[in-house]
Design a protein around this motif. Structure first.
Motif, PDB file in Angstrom:
ATOM      1  N   SER A 366       0.854  -1.183   0.000  1.00  0.00           N
ATOM      2  CA  SER A 366       0.000   0.000   0.000  1.00  0.00           C
ATOM      3  C   SER A 366       0.895   1.239   0.000  1.00  0.00           C
ATOM      4  O   SER A 366       1.668   1.411  -0.911  1.00  0.00           O
ATOM      5  N   ASN A 367       0.854   2.100   1.054  1.00  0.00           N
ATOM      6  CA  ASN A 367       1.730   3.277   0.989  1.00  0.00           C
ATOM      7  C   ASN A 367       2.949   3.132   1.896  1.00  0.00           C
ATOM      8  O   ASN A 367       3.605   4.103   2.209  1.00  0.00           O
ATOM      9  N   LYS A 368       3.246   1.911   2.363  1.00  0.00           N
ATOM     10  CA  LYS A 368       4.483   1.712   3.140  1.00  0.00           C
ATOM     11  C   LYS A 368       5.483   1.059   2.202  1.00  0.00           C
ATOM     12  O   LYS A 368       5.100   0.333   1.288  1.00  0.00           O
ATOM     13  N   GLN A 369       6.786   1.329   2.447  1.00  0.00           N
ATOM     14  CA  GLN A 369       7.770   0.737   1.541  1.00  0.00           C
ATOM     15  C   GLN A 369       8.696  -0.208   2.285  1.00  0.00           C
ATOM     16  O   GLN A 369       9.126   0.085   3.386  1.00  0.00           O
ATOM     17  N   ASN A 370       8.989  -1.351   1.667  1.00  0.00           N
ATOM     18  CA  ASN A 370      10.014  -2.246   2.207  1.00  0.00           C
ATOM     19  C   ASN A 370      11.234  -2.109   1.307  1.00  0.00           C
ATOM     20  O   ASN A 370      11.146  -2.431   0.118  1.00  0.00           O
ATOM     21  N   PRO A 371      12.388  -1.605   1.829  1.00  0.00           N
ATOM     22  CA  PRO A 371      13.563  -1.401   0.983  1.00  0.00           C
ATOM     23  C   PRO A 371      14.052  -2.727   0.385  1.00  0.00           C
ATOM     24  O   PRO A 371      14.003  -3.756   1.051  1.00  0.00           O
ATOM     25  N   MET A 372      14.485  -2.690  -0.863  1.00  0.00           N
ATOM     26  CA  MET A 372      14.986  -3.893  -1.548  1.00  0.00           C
ATOM     27  C   MET A 372      16.315  -3.559  -2.204  1.00  0.00           C
ATOM     28  O   MET A 372      16.532  -2.421  -2.631  1.00  0.00           O
ATOM     29  N   GLU A 373      17.176  -4.564  -2.337  1.00  0.00           N
ATOM     30  CA  GLU A 373      18.449  -4.363  -3.068  1.00  0.00           C
ATOM     31  C   GLU A 373      18.228  -4.556  -4.559  1.00  0.00           C
ATOM     32  O   GLU A 373      18.840  -3.910  -5.386  1.00  0.00           O
ATOM     33  N   VAL A 374      17.342  -5.512  -4.893  1.00  0.00           N
ATOM     34  CA  VAL A 374      17.128  -5.867  -6.309  1.00  0.00           C
ATOM     35  C   VAL A 374      15.636  -6.064  -6.533  1.00  0.00           C
ATOM     36  O   VAL A 374      14.957  -6.639  -5.699  1.00  0.00           O
ATOM     37  N   ILE A 375      15.136  -5.573  -7.668  1.00  0.00           N
ATOM     38  CA  ILE A 375      13.777  -5.954  -8.100  1.00  0.00           C
ATOM     39  C   ILE A 375      14.000  -6.867  -9.298  1.00  0.00           C
ATOM     40  O   ILE A 375      14.564  -6.455 -10.315  1.00  0.00           O
ATOM     41  N   GLY A 376      13.573  -8.116  -9.155  1.00  0.00           N
ATOM     42  CA  GLY A 376      13.938  -9.127 -10.149  1.00  0.00           C
ATOM     43  C   GLY A 376      13.006  -9.166 -11.335  1.00  0.00           C
ATOM     44  O   GLY A 376      11.989  -8.479 -11.404  1.00  0.00           O
ATOM     45  N   CYS A 377      13.361 -10.027 -12.269  1.00  0.00           N
ATOM     46  CA  CYS A 377      12.612 -10.223 -13.505  1.00  0.00           C
ATOM     47  C   CYS A 377      11.171 -10.637 -13.179  1.00  0.00           C
ATOM     48  O   CYS A 377      10.947 -11.474 -12.310  1.00  0.00           O
ATOM     49  N   GLY A 378      10.202 -10.032 -13.879  1.00  0.00           N
ATOM     50  CA  GLY A 378       8.795 -10.387 -13.678  1.00  0.00           C
ATOM     51  C   GLY A 378       8.149  -9.739 -12.478  1.00  0.00           C
ATOM     52  O   GLY A 378       6.985  -9.973 -12.181  1.00  0.00           O
ATOM     53  N   ASP A 379       8.918  -8.901 -11.765  1.00  0.00           N
ATOM     54  CA  ASP A 379       8.394  -8.345 -10.520  1.00  0.00           C
ATOM     55  C   ASP A 379       7.935  -6.898 -10.687  1.00  0.00           C
ATOM     56  O   ASP A 379       8.316  -6.216 -11.633  1.00  0.00           O
ATOM     57  N   ILE A 380       7.133  -6.427  -9.719  1.00  0.00           N
ATOM     58  CA  ILE A 380       6.677  -5.038  -9.716  1.00  0.00           C
ATOM     59  C   ILE A 380       7.296  -4.359  -8.495  1.00  0.00           C
ATOM     60  O   ILE A 380       7.269  -4.923  -7.396  1.00  0.00           O
ATOM     61  N   GLY A 381       7.884  -3.191  -8.681  1.00  0.00           N
ATOM     62  CA  GLY A 381       8.497  -2.487  -7.545  1.00  0.00           C
ATOM     63  C   GLY A 381       8.416  -0.992  -7.768  1.00  0.00           C
ATOM     64  O   GLY A 381       7.779  -0.508  -8.711  1.00  0.00           O
ATOM     65  N   ALA A 382       9.080  -0.241  -6.877  1.00  0.00           N
ATOM     66  CA  ALA A 382       9.085   1.216  -7.017  1.00  0.00           C
ATOM     67  C   ALA A 382      10.498   1.712  -6.745  1.00  0.00           C
ATOM     68  O   ALA A 382      11.245   1.089  -5.979  1.00  0.00           O
ATOM     69  N   GLY A 383      10.870   2.819  -7.377  1.00  0.00           N
ATOM     70  CA  GLY A 383      12.220   3.355  -7.207  1.00  0.00           C
ATOM     71  C   GLY A 383      12.186   4.847  -6.948  1.00  0.00           C
ATOM     72  O   GLY A 383      11.223   5.540  -7.295  1.00  0.00           O
TER      73      GLY A 383
END
Length: 708
Positions: A366-383
């Motif tokens: 929703s409007n909280k973010q979990n930090p990630m090192e990598v957004i992989g193939c086929g995935d949805i993320g935000a930057g």
């Protein structure tokens, strides 16, 4: 291969439907049963997780598509589900459009009482356009007037789709207890004590046995068309068909969009959500089901390129939404189609031809973010960290550039003038409007050069109301607003030939251009918008290098028609002949000549005003029908038909000019004592009668003398 296995267990899905079919309630239940939230959020008391904007909680509607990632165990395997809850309100149709562009599958939710409603049709067509496989979920089975089989009939009749029920309800309205699973031929009853977390599997009640067998046979018949193995068995001996074979055939038929499996439940009463999640993981496609992504070469759009869906491929991602977050700044949501995106790395934007560094990556809840090192193939993320990014941009590897097909957004149909209440709000307002325009491609901001007014335009009254509300809350800007204005357009009705000579003598070099053109309405078979330009110049009377300048001049001129400066969408111009001066002629001279030719020709070519016409659907009790139709006639509406819904209400369909629709909802409530509802969406532009055109032009100071 480990990674491809992970891809096979990923589902990128959206929930789409008409307003009030229960999309957000269904999303909330999904978050609860998958263990992401421990308390069920409710839309009606403003506690929904996915509707996190204050305006969404107050109004009980979804405005922005919220993205979230969750997990579900099905058949002993853990699946990852990226879920996007889309709005149902027509004013936010762009939010649905851009979500569908990046999804692999969708859950089309219908209200068991309302059935296939106008906005259900719109989102269904959008999903067809992007070829998104769907499963259908008939919600609100506990409501009075609920009828699962009527909704199945409407999906076939109204949407022209091939519905395939894989469940039928046990009871309906207040007796709705559970469902019969036509694959296992067992009944599932939900337990109210455990908030629907547990259900028991029992034999089908005797009074439902015959009906269940009839619907199972219909299901097998539909599946026989999708799977050859099943077809042979169906004709030889249907009793030999195994449950696994049925599931394989349903998955195959769903992904090929030959069938749309239909399930039912009551999300609010916590019945049917787990079986819906099972169906999402079992039948909707994974990113691996479309193994190749297609795009074009940014340096030459004729060259088609493909990328294999794999972590080893060069990075290929599509930005589908920009949002302003008070804590992290500008967030860009994207779907990675190939390769992978690492935090801190540089990506190439094929539209702006620039490299951008992405400082941080997040997976969204929703409007909280979990930090990630990598957004992989086929995935949805935000930057975070983009300086110049727009909805529809392709992010890729600089050494392997590619442009993915972007999205088309409709033009706004309504505008209002806004001004800040105090001078010191002036800058804050322009910053706020600029940020909101970046987020929403259907929202435009323009400054009228003559009056200095700022005019904002959007898809409807609600759309602009929310924008002004967000200005106030997020950017702390108080502003006054003018009356809503309709976005008119202009067109010409006759063919005109004329010669335009542009010459100017100054101290040094002069300016000279001479063109003979025919300006007329576009050909009947001309597709799309814009200028249809034909070059018929013989023998170099107008040198080749000046012809694009003539075309450019006309294209520019079309932004401001002769009647009142409204845009001209379509125009045909034939450059027949002309002449030039070896010293004084240059590209700019020919461009100016074209601009003048457009003005002079349009004035003689029978210019007319076009106005947006809306498609309106009103659901009203029968006793109020006469008043509703009488009111629509007063508004220059054309009633196109009426039908009676299963619940006895009358559905009136009409086309009405937008100019007559301001404040309609309030008026409709008055004439039906609040019992009717309406929904409206843009249909097309149509010519305005001369008397109304004169009124409009007088109001805006246009050229009334040109209306014959």
């Amino acid at each position: 291969m480990a990674d491809n296995k992970h891809l096979e267990l990923t589902r990128n899905i959206g929930i789409m439907a008409h307003i009030d079919a229960g999309k957000t309630t269904t999303s909330e239940r999904i978050l609860f049963y998958t263990g992401l939230t421990h308390k069920i959020g409710e839309v009606h008391d403003g506690g929904a997780t996915m509707d996190w904007m204050e305006q969404e909680q107050e109004r009980g509607i979804t405005i922005t598509s919220a993205a979230t990632t969750t997990f579900w165990n099905y058949a002993g395997t853990k699946y990852k589900i990226n879920l996007i809850d889309t709005p149902g309100h027509v004013d936010f149709t762009v939010e649905v459009e851009r979500s569908l562009r990046v999804l692999d599958g969708a859950v089309a939710t219908f209200c068991s009482v309302g059935g296939v409603q106008p906005q259900s049709e719109t989102v269904w067509r959008q999903a067809d356009k992007y070829k998104v496989p769907r499963i259908c979920y008939v919600n609100k089975m506990d409501r009075s007037g609920a009828n699962f089989f009527e909704v199945v009939r409407q999906v076939k009749a109204v949407l022209g789709a091939n519905p395939c029920p894989i469940q039928i309800p046990v009871g309906q309205e207040e007796t709705f207890r559970g469902v019969v699973d036509l694959i296992t031929m067992k009944a599932l009853y939900w337990d109210d004590e455990s908030m629907g977390a547990n259900y028991t599997v029992v034999d089908i009640p005797a009074d439902l046995q015959a009906e269940a067998e009839e619907w199972r046979d219909k299901m097998l018949e539909a599946l026989a068309d999708c799977d050859d193995v099943l077809m042979e068995k169906y004709f030889d001996d249907p009793s030999t068909i195994t449950e696994d074979e049925i599931r394989t055939a349903i998955r195959k038929g769903t992904i090929d969009m030959k069938i749309f499996p239909m399930l039912c439940g009551s999300s609010f009463k916590n019945k049917g959500v787990q079986t819906l999640l099972d169906a999402v993981t079992a039948y909707l496609p994974s990113p691996m089901d479309t193994p190749v992504v297609e795009g074009t070469d940014p340096r030459d759009s004729e060259v088609k390129l493909t990328r294999e869906v794999s972590p080893e491929s060069p990075l290929t991602a599509l930005a589908f939404k920009i949002a302003t977050d008070p804590y992290v700044g500008r967030l860009c949501f994207f779907r990675v189609y190939a390769g992978e995106l690492q935090a801190g790395s540089y990506v190439y934007n094929s539209r702006s031809d620039k490299k951008e560094r992405i400082s941080r990556l997040f997976q969204m809840h929703s409007n909280k973010q979990n930090p990630m090192e990598v957004i992989g193939c086929g995935d949805i993320g935000a930057g975070v960290g983009f300086k110049d990014i727009r909805t529809g941009d392709t992010l890729c590897d600089e050494n392997h550039p590619i442009t993915l097909e972007s999205m088309d957004f409709p033009d706004p149909v309504i505008g209002i003038a806004v001004e800040p209440k105090t001078q010191k709000d002036m800058d804050k307002m322009s910053v706020g409007l600029q940020k909101l325009a970046e987020e929403d491609p259907t929202f435009r901001v323009q400054t009228n050069e003559e009056t200095g007014q700022t005019v904002i335009s959007g898809m409807g009254e609600l759309h602009l109301e929310i924008i002004i509300d967000r200005l106030k809350r997020e950017f702390k800007v108080e502003c006054n607003q003018g009356r809503p204005q309709v976005s008119y357009k202009e067109a010409i009705t006759r063919s005109v030939e004329l010669r335009e000579v542009y010459k100017k003598q100054t101290g040094g070099r002069g300016k000279f251009a001479d063109i003979i053109v025919r300006v007329e309405p576009v050909d009947a078979d001309f597709q799309g918008e814009g200028l249809q330009f034909v070059d018929e110049v013989k023998g170099g009377n107008v040198p080749k290098e000046f012809i694009p300048s003539v075309q450019k001049g006309f294209q520019k001129a079309m932004a401001n028609g002769v009647l009142a400066g409204y845009a001209v969408d379509k125009l045909k111009v034939t450059l027949m002949d002309g002449s030039f001066h070896p010293v004084d002629s240059d590209q700019l001279s020919f461009e100016v000549a074209a601009l003048q030719a457009f003005k002079n020709a349009s004035a003689q070519a029978g210019p007319v005003l076009l106005e947006p016409i809306m498609k309106l659907e009103v659901v009203t009790p029968e006793e109020n029908m006469g008043n509703v139709i009488g009111d629509l006639n007063k508004r220059r509406g054309q009633v196109e038909g009426q039908e009676t819904s299963p619940s006895g209400a009358v559905i009136v369909k009409a086309k009405v000019p937008l100019a007559e629709m301001f404040g309609y909802v309030t008026q409709l409530r008055t004439i039906t004592s609040g019992r009717a509802t309406s929904s409206m969406e843009f249909s097309h532009y149509a010519e305005v009668s001369n008397s109304i055109a004169r009124q409009v032009l007088e109001e805006v100071g246009g050229r009334v003398d040109l209306i014959k």
